[in-house]
Write a protein that holds these residues in place. Sequence first.
Motif: not given
Length: 104
Positions: A22-48
């Motif tokens: 997985s990979a992600y990028s965030c600006t303000n409180r909006t994140c774009k996250v991509t997955f290749q296969g199932t999994g998870d991504q912790d975006l709490s630092s950007a999304l709360g």
Amino acid sequence: MRIRLALAALTASSLAACGSSSAYSCTNRTCKVTFQGTGDQDLSSALGPGGTVEFVDADGETVTVRIAGKQATLVKGARRRVGAFAVTATKVDGKDVALRVVGR
């Protein structure tokens, strides 16, 4: 011969375990996250709090995700509220999935 078969089985199972990313990028409180296969991504630092996004499964034009413990099925291109987050599946291509997640 049995040793070769055991090694081949071990190698295949090791490669299968490495089959997701997985990979992600965030600006303000909006994140774009991509997955290749199932999994998870912790975006709490950007999304709360609760901003962990998990890709559970995909089927055709739909993707099942879990965010902050709430599971939802999204149709590609449609925006849906999942708990405190607004989520859009921007790409669903087999196990390649892209999501746009907007936090509170």
